[in-house]
Design an enzyme around this catalytic site. Structure first.
Site, PDB file in Angstrom:
ATOM      1  N   ASN A 127      -4.399  -6.068  18.915  1.00 21.00           N
ATOM      2  CA  ASN A 127      -3.095  -6.587  18.963  1.00 21.00           C
ATOM      3  C   ASN A 127      -2.150  -5.695  18.143  1.00 21.00           C
ATOM      4  O   ASN A 127      -2.172  -5.236  17.119  1.00 21.00           O
ATOM      5  CB  ASN A 127      -3.149  -8.078  18.004  1.00 21.00           C
ATOM      6  CG  ASN A 127      -1.714  -8.402  17.976  1.00 21.00           C
ATOM      7  OD1 ASN A 127      -0.766  -8.197  18.963  1.00 21.00           O
ATOM      8  ND2 ASN A 127      -1.466  -9.684  17.005  1.00 21.00           N
TER       9      ASN A 127
ATOM     10  N   ARG B 236       0.937  -1.410   0.054  1.00 21.77           N
ATOM     11  CA  ARG B 236      -0.088   0.104   0.101  1.00 21.77           C
ATOM     12  C   ARG B 236       0.870   1.155   0.014  1.00 21.77           C
ATOM     13  O   ARG B 236       0.302   2.406  -0.254  1.00 21.77           O
ATOM     14  CB  ARG B 236      -0.856   0.013   1.283  1.00 21.77           C
ATOM     15  CG  ARG B 236      -2.316  -0.978   1.005  1.00 21.77           C
ATOM     16  CD  ARG B 236      -3.001  -0.983   2.111  1.00 21.77           C
ATOM     17  NE  ARG B 236      -2.399  -2.145   3.088  1.00 21.77           N
ATOM     18  CZ  ARG B 236      -2.528  -2.478   4.321  1.00 21.77           C
ATOM     19  NH1 ARG B 236      -3.773  -1.552   4.739  1.00 21.77           N
ATOM     20  NH2 ARG B 236      -2.204  -3.414   5.014  1.00 21.77           N
TER      21      ARG B 236
ATOM     22  N   GLY C  90       3.216 -15.825   6.229  1.00 23.47           N
ATOM     23  CA  GLY C  90       2.663 -15.244   7.300  1.00 23.47           C
ATOM     24  C   GLY C  90       3.715 -15.084   8.310  1.00 23.47           C
ATOM     25  O   GLY C  90       4.693 -15.195   8.370  1.00 23.47           O
TER      26      GLY C  90
ATOM     27  N   TYR D  90      38.416  26.133  -9.155  1.00 25.06           N
ATOM     28  CA  TYR D  90      38.002  25.202  -9.874  1.00 25.06           C
ATOM     29  C   TYR D  90      38.613  25.604 -11.519  1.00 25.06           C
ATOM     30  O   TYR D  90      38.255  26.618 -11.945  1.00 25.06           O
ATOM     31  CB  TYR D  90      36.681  24.715  -9.981  1.00 25.06           C
ATOM     32  CG  TYR D  90      36.314  23.416 -10.730  1.00 25.06           C
ATOM     33  CD1 TYR D  90      37.112  22.352 -10.701  1.00 25.06           C
ATOM     34  CD2 TYR D  90      35.343  23.508 -11.951  1.00 25.06           C
ATOM     35  CE1 TYR D  90      36.887  21.009 -11.538  1.00 25.06           C
ATOM     36  CE2 TYR D  90      35.016  22.374 -12.602  1.00 25.06           C
ATOM     37  CZ  TYR D  90      35.724  21.211 -12.364  1.00 25.06           C
ATOM     38  OH  TYR D  90      35.411  19.972 -13.177  1.00 25.06           O
TER      39      TYR D  90
HETATM   40  C1  UD1 Z   1      -0.428  -8.318  12.194  1.00 29.71           C
HETATM   41  C2  UD1 Z   1      -1.309  -9.380  13.265  1.00 29.71           C
HETATM   42  C3  UD1 Z   1      -2.623  -8.552  13.715  1.00 29.71           C
HETATM   43  C4  UD1 Z   1      -1.826  -7.324  14.263  1.00 29.71           C
HETATM   44  C5  UD1 Z   1      -1.368  -6.248  13.440  1.00 29.71           C
HETATM   45  C6  UD1 Z   1      -0.694  -5.105  14.245  1.00 29.71           C
HETATM   46  C7  UD1 Z   1      -0.995 -11.499  12.458  1.00 29.71           C
HETATM   47  C8  UD1 Z   1      -1.573 -12.753  11.883  1.00 29.71           C
HETATM   48  N1  UD1 Z   1      -1.649 -10.269  12.539  1.00 29.71           N
HETATM   49  O1  UD1 Z   1      -1.442  -8.280  11.076  1.00 29.71           O
HETATM   50  O2  UD1 Z   1      -3.051  -9.300  14.736  1.00 29.71           O
HETATM   51  O3  UD1 Z   1      -3.230  -6.216  14.650  1.00 29.71           O
HETATM   52  O4  UD1 Z   1       0.098  -7.380  12.906  1.00 29.71           O
HETATM   53  O5  UD1 Z   1       0.130  -4.239  13.092  1.00 29.71           O
HETATM   54  O6  UD1 Z   1       0.299 -11.689  12.815  1.00 29.71           O
HETATM   55  N2  UD1 Z   1       5.728 -10.136   7.809  1.00 29.71           N
HETATM   56  C9  UD1 Z   1       6.849 -10.924   7.422  1.00 29.71           C
HETATM   57  N3  UD1 Z   1       6.589 -12.042   6.660  1.00 29.71           N
HETATM   58  C10 UD1 Z   1       5.426 -12.611   6.516  1.00 29.71           C
HETATM   59  C11 UD1 Z   1       4.306 -11.876   6.838  1.00 29.71           C
HETATM   60  C12 UD1 Z   1       4.407 -10.565   7.515  1.00 29.71           C
HETATM   61  O7  UD1 Z   1       8.008 -10.572   7.688  1.00 29.71           O
HETATM   62  O8  UD1 Z   1       5.238 -13.655   5.965  1.00 29.71           O
HETATM   63  C13 UD1 Z   1       6.036  -8.869   8.610  1.00 29.71           C
HETATM   64  C14 UD1 Z   1       5.476  -7.612   7.657  1.00 29.71           C
HETATM   65  O9  UD1 Z   1       6.788  -7.188   6.926  1.00 29.71           O
HETATM   66  C15 UD1 Z   1       5.157  -6.859   9.148  1.00 29.71           C
HETATM   67  C16 UD1 Z   1       4.658  -7.503  10.223  1.00 29.71           C
HETATM   68  O10 UD1 Z   1       5.047  -8.925   9.668  1.00 29.71           O
HETATM   69  O11 UD1 Z   1       6.381  -5.854   9.171  1.00 29.71           O
HETATM   70  C17 UD1 Z   1       3.367  -7.902   9.866  1.00 29.71           C
HETATM   71  O12 UD1 Z   1       2.557  -8.277   8.757  1.00 29.71           O
HETATM   72  P1  UD1 Z   1       1.283  -7.782   8.257  1.00 29.71           P
HETATM   73  O13 UD1 Z   1       1.151  -8.339   6.898  1.00 29.71           O
HETATM   74  O14 UD1 Z   1       1.356  -6.059   8.213  1.00 29.71           O
HETATM   75  O15 UD1 Z   1       0.449  -8.177   9.474  1.00 29.71           O
HETATM   76  P2  UD1 Z   1      -0.949  -7.416   9.710  1.00 29.71           P
HETATM   77  O16 UD1 Z   1      -2.063  -8.075   8.650  1.00 29.71           O
HETATM   78  O17 UD1 Z   1      -1.078  -5.975   9.697  1.00 29.71           O
END
Ligand code: UD1
Ligand code: CA
Length: 490
Positions: free
Chosen positions: A188, A16, A90, A405
């Site tokens: 969270n 985004r 994830g 220069y």
């Molecule tokens: C996540 C939480 C949610 C919380 C929110 C807070 C989960 C399933 N959900 O959701 O409960 O309220 O953060 O901001 O954990 N990332 C990785 N590898 C992956 C996926 C994500 O490194 O495979 C990293 C992303 O770069 C980011 C962080 O993990 O820094 C969170 O990932 P994002 O996809 O933003 O999770 P949210 O949907 O925001």
């Protein structure tokens, strides 16, 4: 206290942001969001930091390496570990990748507390992580403590589900939540403290039976509960500390709040800000007491301002060192030093490597670059001074150019102390002007000037009488000349 490690999740793309740069490399308060995460982590886990990288890691890994010397300076951090998550399956999977690297670096299973944070919560700091760890280790010691806050519009966040007596039972993602769960306003943060052994075993039990088909780290809560482990939430009042950035609108909003706090800190430290709304201060800037900051001022990078300075209006200082009592008005400066009680501006451009001495002056429409200007020396008006050394108490006449220069190489000009050069002097470098020397207005200095000499160049002035009337007849200048002549004759 047990050993603490921090796993920073930084493998996601940040779609985004609509950017070719990974999300965490966008800056807030003069520091990338990734660097903010690293500083918070280093504050509690010095050398046990693992960044999980994936998307854009060709940019992310060098950015971590760039920040490491600074972490070393502040916290004694020697290295930041990185783990690669090839596919972003994830947050639970990302943590598994991070744990593997942590254990590898420890030559066996890491025992202690593992804090998990993300790289898109720029206001999260070491103090907040420390409070989380304190809560986590409070008796009875928890296996999981999740950092939460209550916010008015929780859309998009995972919700904290509690029993009627307040015990945390699970975290439900927005996409998996029913209407009742969506109404929960406690969210969270995505920041947690875990017992390492529990985390290691729980991430091995995760599945992808959810709306996004991902391994959710949040499911560790339920797994811990079903193993009769203590799960706790550490709820903080200040939701900004855990506010995430997903797009550039949120980036601007959090930057504004961060800046508001940095301005407040400066004011509490003894600086007067005439207009905090148009004052921008980066997180590493240091400001002394009784500093007056006028509107439209940006203090960026690792700029430091001494006591009793006046800065602005409309001034940008990047990585500048400004000593006590200096005044800097309508100036753009970087990587330079402004001495005690020196004055700069208005409309002054200071480029890297400039050192203005005590009581020195760089005046209006002056550009300086890599110039060392001694105590009490002045460059007051309309001058370019580059690659130069000036001694003490010298004065450079208006409209002078240090011609450094030759089209191929840069050369230096050296000027002694108590030198007074006339207006419109050209210093054709390399050239040296001795102590106490003078130059006449319009002098082109090509050769060294000995101490105490007056340098003049060009022949005596010649006036060719009647030249304009003869060569430019009928022009307004010729008419004016003619009238003036008639007046003198009558
Ligand atoms: C996540 C939480 C949610 C919380 C929110 C807070 C989960 C399933 N959900 O959701 O409960 O309220 O953060 O901001 O954990 N990332 C990785 N590898 C992956 C996926 C994500 O490194 O495979 C990293 C992303 O770069 C980011 C962080 O993990 O820094 C969170 O990932 P994002 O996809 O933003 O999770 P949210 O949907 O925001
Ligand atoms: Ca997020």
């Amino acid at each position: 206290m047990t050993d603490v490690a921090v796993i920073i999740l930084a493998a996601g793309q940040g779609t985004r942001m609509k950017s070719s740069r990974p999300k965490m490399l966008h800056s807030v308060a003069g520091r990338t969001m990734l660097a903010h995460a690293l500083h918070a982590a280093a504050g509690v886990a010095k050398n046990n930091i693992v960044a999980v990288v994936g998307h854009g890691r060709d940019q992310v890994v060098p950015a971590i390496e760039d920040e490491t010397p600074k972490l070393n300076q502040v916290f004694g951090t020697e290295r930041v570990l990185t783990a690669v998550q090839e596919e972003q399956n994830g947050t639970g999977h990302a943590v598994a990748c991070g744990l593997e690297e942590l254990d590898r670096a420890h030559g066996g299973a890491f025992e202690g507390t593992v804090v998990v944070t993300t790289s898109d919560v720029p206001m999260l700091n070491a103090d907040t992580l420390r409070d989380l760890l304190t809560e986590h280790t409070t008796s009875p010691r928890a296996s999981v403590t999740v950092l939460t806050a209550t916010i008015a519009s929780p859309t998009g966040y995972g919700r904290i589900v509690r029993t009627s007596d307040g015990e945390v039972t699970s975290i439900v993602e927005e996409k998996d939540a029913d209407e009742a769960q969506k109404a929960i306003t406690e969210i969270n943060s995505g920041v947690y403290a875990f017992d390492a052994a529990l985390l290691r075993s729980a991430v091995g039990q995760l599945d992808t039976n959810n709306a996004q088909g991902e391994f959710y780290l949040t499911d560790v809560i339920g797994i811990a509960r079903s193993n009769d482990k203590v799960v706790r939430a550490h709820r903080i009042d200040d939701a900004h500390l855990i506010a995430g950035v997903n797009d550039r609108v949120q980036l601007a909003a959090i930057a504004k709040e961060f800046n508001r706090r940095l301005c407040e800190k400066a004011m509490r430290g003894g600086a007067t800000l005439i207009d905090p709304d148009t004052t921008f201060i980066d997180v590493e800037v240091e400001i002394g007491q009784d500093v007056l900051i006028q509107p439209g001022t940006q203090l960026r990078g690792c700029t430091s301002i001494g006591n009793n300075c006046e800065i602005g209006p409309d001034t940008t200082l990047i990585d500048m060192e400004v000593h006590d009592g200096a005044s800097v008005v309508r100036t753009h400066g970087s990587l330079s030093v402004i001495g005690k009680d020196a004055t700069v501006g208005p409309y002054t451009f200071i480029r890297p490597g400039t050192e203005l001495g005590e009581r020195g002056k760089l005046g209006g429409f002056v550009e300086a670059k890599n110039a060392q200007i001694g105590r009490g020396s002045k460059v007051p008006h309309l001058t370019y001074i580059g690659d130069a050394t000036v001694g003490e108490e010298s004065n450079i006449g208006a409209s002078s150019v240090f011609v450094n220069y030759d089209g191929v190489n840069k050369h230096r000009t050296t000027i002694g102390s108590y030198v007074r050069t006339g207006s419109d002097t050209m210093f054709i470098a390399p050239v040296t002007v001795g102590d106490g020397a003078y130059s006449g207005a319009g002098t082109v200095i090509r050769d060294d000037v000995p101490a105490g000499a007056l340098a003049v160049s060009g022949g005596p002035q010649r006036n060719i009488e009647g030249w304009v009337e003869k060569k430019r007849p009928g022009t307004p200048a010729a008419d004016a000349a003619k009238k003036a002549q008639e007046k003198t004759e009558s």
